[in-house]
Scaffold this active site. Structure first.
Site, PDB file in Angstrom:
ATOM      1  CB  ALA A 192      33.511  46.051  44.095  1.00 22.71           C
ATOM      2  CG  ASP A 193      35.394  44.481  48.688  1.00 25.79           C
ATOM      3  OD1 ASP A 193      35.534  44.644  47.474  1.00 25.79           O
ATOM      4  OD2 ASP A 193      35.911  43.524  49.529  1.00 25.79           O
ATOM      5  CB  ALA A 194      33.732  50.812  49.259  1.00 26.37           C
TER       6      ALA A 194
END
Length: 403
Positions: A192-194
């Protein structure tokens, strides 16, 4: 100590007019902030958000040459301007400079970027975390006309387009992986962070070069990740595939607050970069609205979003990085009349009030969960640069938020 917020918030319009468009280095007013343990008070808005944001930004700028306030294990990663930790701070700071037009903060960003020669870390060339600082370089190129500021980003992204990764999005830790990878799948946006770190860099490059190939690539990869990680049932994002079936100690699905905050904060930033009539624009807005509905339903009564979104008893303390990113995203939607229901307006008010209670009077941001990938314990003295970036994003929207 007495809380002076009501005194200063009674003159919000005056304060806003005084600060916006001027340097913040000579503050004329104090906007005292309550301690987390004190009773809730009326949160500052508009003019007081300007004062708060300036304090927070300046505190962090003043503490970029010594990281003794962090645990030693975080010193190396936090000290590299090309890494994602500082990049997230600079994304918030660039937004803040756009808000208050502070020439001293702009000069600081220019100095940092020039010292880094506008370069990205190349040891993990396709890793999204190492693309995040490119957003700041491209912002500078747009703001100053310095074409040199985006050439290294363009060179790397051209290489990626020439040899795109086709690995699975499954976070399979059993496969051989390069150094500093969780899984080989991080050559793509498999966590998700990407979606905060990389897609906006690609879109900004597309805008500044007027070459749609960069956005076409990012758009395709973005929606593949969304289809893989977004839970339609909960209206939330899994951090990565390892969490599809994972449950907390209290037998609840694991949806990490900051992981969701990364994505939710990315959506307004991406939507703003899209031309008004771009064919993908409505898709991003529809995802944003579904996501907002899921997030607003799990906010705690104290205004914070729990570190584990569906299990508030997992980590009971405040957590500011997730709360900051989510409050920014919701406030943006209210300010742009995309979210019009009262439930969203109240969530913004409660989230902002919670953020102010986590900030020391000198501008230090407390209660920030340390580097991780799941809901972990948080202490009051925990701080980090990405938490500051989240607060600056939220403050930027609160400077134009109306009760």
């Amino acid at each position: 100590m007495p809380v002076n917020i009501p005194i200063f918030c009674s003159s919000l319009l005056f304060l806003l007019a005084f600060y916006v468009g001027s340097a913040a280095s000579t503050e004329q007013h104090d906007c005292s902030l309550p301690d987390t343990n004190t009773p809730a008070v009326q949160a500052p808005t508009q003019g007081c958000a300007v004062i708060l944001g300036n304090k927070v930004a300046q505190w962090q700028i003043n503490h970029l040459d010594n990281f003794d306030y962090l645990a030693p294990r975080y010193h190396h990663a936090s000290s590299n301007p090309q890494g994602w930790i500082q990049a997230a701070f600079y994304i918030g700071l660039t937004r803040w400079v756009d808000t208050v037009n502070d020439p001293h903060m702009l000069a600081h960003i220019e100095t940092m970027a020039k010292a880094q020669q506008y370069s990205l870390r190349l040891s993990r060339g396709k890793h999204a975390d190492d693309h995040a600082i490119g957003q700041t370089y491209l912002w500078l190129a747009e703001r100053t006309g310095n074409k040199a500021a985006y050439q290294p980003v363009k060179a790397l992204f051209d290489e990626i387009l020439a040899n795109p990764s086709t690995v699975s999005l499954e976070m399979n830790e059993s496969l051989p992986k390069p150094k500093a990878y969780e899984s080989v799948c991080q050559d793509r946006w498999c966590w998700a962070d990407a979606l905060f770190m990389a897609p906006r860099t690609w879109l900004k490059l597309s805008n500044i070069t007027q070459d749609k190939k960069y956005f076409d690539f990012a758009d395709q990869e973005f929606w593949l990740t969304v289809d893989y990680l977004f839970s339609e049932q909960h209206g939330l994002f899994y951090r990565d595939s390892r969490y599809f079936d994972k449950v907390s100690d209290n037998n609840q699905p694991v949806f990490w607050s900051r992981g969701n905050g990364w994505v939710f904060a990315a959506l307004p930033l991406l939507i703003e970069e899209l031309p008004q009539h771009h064919p993908s624009r409505n898709n991003y807005i529809e995802l944003y609205k579904k996501f907002a509905k899921g997030l607003v339903s799990v906010q705690k009564p104290d205004g914070y979003w729990p570190a584990s979104l569906l299990d508030p008893d997992k980590v009971k303390t405040p957590e500011v990085s997730g709360t900051g990113f989510i409050t920014f995203g919701l406030a943006w939607g209210v300010n742009n009349q995309i979210l019009t229901d009262d439930i969203y307006k109240q969530a913004v008010k409660n989230g902002w009030q919670a953020i102010t209670r986590a900030i020391a009077t000198n501008g230090r941001v407390n209660w920030v969960q340390q580097v991780g990938k799941a809901p972990d314990p948080v202490n009051k003295q925990d701080t980090q640069l990405y938490g500051v970036g989240a607060v600056l994003l939220a403050a930027s929207e609160m400077t134009r938020y109306e009760e």
